[in-house]
Write an enzyme that holds these catalytic residues in place. Structure first.
Site, PDB file in Angstrom:
ATOM      1  N   CYS A 100       4.595  13.731  -6.924  1.00  0.00           N
ATOM      2  CA  CYS A 100       3.865  14.728  -7.723  1.00  0.00           C
ATOM      3  C   CYS A 100       2.689  14.063  -8.429  1.00  0.00           C
ATOM      4  O   CYS A 100       2.772  12.913  -8.859  1.00  0.00           O
ATOM      5  CB  CYS A 100       4.804  15.353  -8.759  1.00  0.00           C
ATOM      6  SG  CYS A 100       3.964  16.555  -9.801  1.00  0.00           S
ATOM      7  N   CYS A 126       4.231  14.957 -12.570  1.00  0.00           N
ATOM      8  CA  CYS A 126       5.510  14.451 -13.129  1.00  0.00           C
ATOM      9  C   CYS A 126       6.050  13.361 -12.204  1.00  0.00           C
ATOM     10  O   CYS A 126       5.340  12.923 -11.289  1.00  0.00           O
ATOM     11  CB  CYS A 126       6.497  15.611 -13.263  1.00  0.00           C
ATOM     12  SG  CYS A 126       7.128  16.237 -11.694  1.00  0.00           S
ATOM     13  N   HIS A 137       0.809  -1.223   0.000  1.00  0.00           N
ATOM     14  CA  HIS A 137       0.000   0.000   0.000  1.00  0.00           C
ATOM     15  C   HIS A 137       0.840   1.270   0.000  1.00  0.00           C
ATOM     16  O   HIS A 137       0.322   2.344   0.301  1.00  0.00           O
ATOM     17  CB  HIS A 137      -0.953  -0.008   1.198  1.00  0.00           C
ATOM     18  CG  HIS A 137      -1.963  -1.121   1.135  1.00  0.00           C
ATOM     19  ND1 HIS A 137      -2.734  -1.489   2.212  1.00  0.00           N
ATOM     20  CD2 HIS A 137      -2.315  -1.960   0.138  1.00  0.00           C
ATOM     21  CE1 HIS A 137      -3.539  -2.495   1.867  1.00  0.00           C
ATOM     22  NE2 HIS A 137      -3.286  -2.812   0.609  1.00  0.00           N
TER      23      HIS A 137
HETATM   24  N1  APR Z   1      -0.674  -7.503  17.742  1.00  0.00           N
HETATM   25  C1  APR Z   1      -1.216  -8.201  16.716  1.00  0.00           C
HETATM   26  N2  APR Z   1      -2.412  -7.894  16.146  1.00  0.00           N
HETATM   27  C2  APR Z   1      -3.077  -6.842  16.646  1.00  0.00           C
HETATM   28  C3  APR Z   1      -2.585  -6.060  17.720  1.00  0.00           C
HETATM   29  C4  APR Z   1      -1.328  -6.440  18.270  1.00  0.00           C
HETATM   30  N3  APR Z   1      -0.794  -5.761  19.296  1.00  0.00           N
HETATM   31  N4  APR Z   1      -3.491  -5.068  17.989  1.00  0.00           N
HETATM   32  C5  APR Z   1      -4.509  -5.233  17.112  1.00  0.00           C
HETATM   33  N5  APR Z   1      -4.265  -6.296  16.322  1.00  0.00           N
HETATM   34  C6  APR Z   1      -5.076  -6.824  15.222  1.00  0.00           C
HETATM   35  C7  APR Z   1      -6.559  -6.593  15.359  1.00  0.00           C
HETATM   36  O1  APR Z   1      -7.164  -7.649  16.110  1.00  0.00           O
HETATM   37  C8  APR Z   1      -7.000  -6.643  13.892  1.00  0.00           C
HETATM   38  O2  APR Z   1      -7.279  -7.977  13.495  1.00  0.00           O
HETATM   39  O3  APR Z   1      -4.690  -6.107  14.063  1.00  0.00           O
HETATM   40  C9  APR Z   1      -5.764  -6.145  13.133  1.00  0.00           C
HETATM   41  C10 APR Z   1      -5.920  -4.760  12.546  1.00  0.00           C
HETATM   42  O4  APR Z   1      -6.892  -4.841  11.537  1.00  0.00           O
HETATM   43  P1  APR Z   1      -7.212  -3.543  10.662  1.00  0.00           P
HETATM   44  O5  APR Z   1      -7.345  -2.382  11.567  1.00  0.00           O
HETATM   45  O6  APR Z   1      -8.333  -3.918   9.736  1.00  0.00           O
HETATM   46  O7  APR Z   1      -5.866  -3.309   9.824  1.00  0.00           O
HETATM   47  P2  APR Z   1      -5.411  -4.024   8.485  1.00  0.00           P
HETATM   48  O8  APR Z   1      -5.855  -5.455   8.440  1.00  0.00           O
HETATM   49  O9  APR Z   1      -3.979  -3.757   8.314  1.00  0.00           O
HETATM   50  O10 APR Z   1      -6.230  -3.173   7.368  1.00  0.00           O
HETATM   51  C11 APR Z   1      -5.902  -3.480   6.023  1.00  0.00           C
HETATM   52  O11 APR Z   1      -7.217  -1.609   5.297  1.00  0.00           O
HETATM   53  O12 APR Z   1      -7.932   0.555   5.374  1.00  0.00           O
HETATM   54  C12 APR Z   1      -7.058  -0.308   4.758  1.00  0.00           C
HETATM   55  O13 APR Z   1      -5.061   0.453   3.790  1.00  0.00           O
HETATM   56  C13 APR Z   1      -5.644   0.107   5.015  1.00  0.00           C
HETATM   57  O14 APR Z   1      -3.709  -1.346   5.009  1.00  0.00           O
HETATM   58  C14 APR Z   1      -4.992  -1.146   5.594  1.00  0.00           C
HETATM   59  C15 APR Z   1      -5.958  -2.238   5.207  1.00  0.00           C
END
Ligand code: APR
Length: 248
Positions: free
Chosen positions: A129, A132, A121
């Site tokens: 930019c 360009c 991501h």
């Molecule tokens: N250690 C491990 N896992 C954890 C911890 C921790 N300390 N704290 C929270 N989590 C877990 C949560 O339980 C959840 O399952 O991390 C996960 C976070 O999930 P999201 O908030 O959905 O994040 P992510 O899966 O990375 O989202 C994917 O969504 O909005 C887009 O671009 C954004 O890259 C992101 C993508």
């Protein structure tokens, strides 16, 4: 943290030649960066992704959108990788191959010393930019409405917005790494955003053992051979210690 699952995870890693680690926002939560979907604290509980992280939102109000990224960049400058990031970086020299695929844009895996990182991501510390090929790397404050010094077009964050294509080649490299690995570590991701969420299933289909490190069950837990239900800052060093007890 359940000792049994930590030992099982170490056993799989001990036998592995190739490892793929897929990390999400939970990987950085314990460095102080809010996740997206955790109850109460997740970024998306305050703003809607489709209202913020899209080309349409940028076209509608570029200054407002930039302000959100300017704040996230300023927050990044204050935080550090934690022991979980450092453990993953150290594991690169413990197995024949460790490819780290991250959805995170915070650059913490690089700062922890990981070399083989595929950023699906993009990166918050890259600004480019809109017209360009100028780009600037770093977290300096670029002001409220930065424009390109080369062509004067508006600058934008070097991240992938909803609806945009992933960096060319990144997804293929990630899928290839998932398909050839012996162990797939799925760390800190809810598994709801494609195509990153498909990597665990791809690894499983090609015979890998899947280890999930997440305090909560996720959409990917069904693929896991082992679920270490703990935060990764504590779980990854614990798995490392159990792995070392098995001998080098
Ligand atoms: N250690 C491990 N896992 C954890 C911890 C921790 N300390 N704290 C929270 N989590 C877990 C949560 O339980 C959840 O399952 O991390 C996960 C976070 O999930 P999201 O908030 O959905 O994040 P992510 O899966 O990375 O989202 C994917 O969504 O909005 C887009 O671009 C954004 O890259 C992101 C993508």
């Amino acid at each position: 943290m359940e000792e049994k699952t930590v030992e099982q995870a170490a056993e799989f890693l001990h036998r592995a030649g190739s490892v793929c680690a897929s990390t999400g926002a939970g990987m950085s939560a314990e460095s102080g960066i809010p996740t997206f979907r955790d109850e109460q604290t997740g970024l998306w509980t305050k703003v809607k992704p489709e209202e913020i992280a899209t080309p349409e939102a940028f076209a509608r109000d570029p200054v407002k959108l930039w302000e959100w990224y300017r704040w996230r960049r300023s927050e990044l400058a204050k935080i550090e990788p934690h022991a979980g990031h450092l453990t993953l970086a150290e594991w690169e020299s413990r197995v024949a191959e460790l490819v780290l695929v991250t959805q995170n844009v915070d650059g913490l895996h690089h700062r922890a010393g990981s070399q083989k990182v595929i950023e699906l991501h993009g990166r918050l510390d890259v600004v480019r930019c809109t017209s360009c090929d100028y780009q600037i790397v770093g977290l300096e404050d670029l002001g409220a409405d930065p424009h390109c010094p080369e062509c004067e077009a508006r600058l934008r964050p070097g991240v992938v917005w909803f609806g945009e294509m992933l960096p060319p080649g990144a997804l293929n490299a990630a899928i290839e790494a998932a398909q050839r690995c012996d162990v797939m570590l799925v760390i800190g991701t809810s598994g709801v955003v494609q195509p990153a969420a498909s990597l665990a299933g791809a690894a499983k289909t090609y015979g890998a053992a899947v280890i999930e490190v997440n305090p909560n069950p996720t959409a990917l837990s069904g693929y896991a051979d082992v679920c270490v239900r703990s935060g990764c800052r504590e779980a990854l060093p614990a798995i490392d210690a159990a792995w070392r007890r098995l001998g080098s």
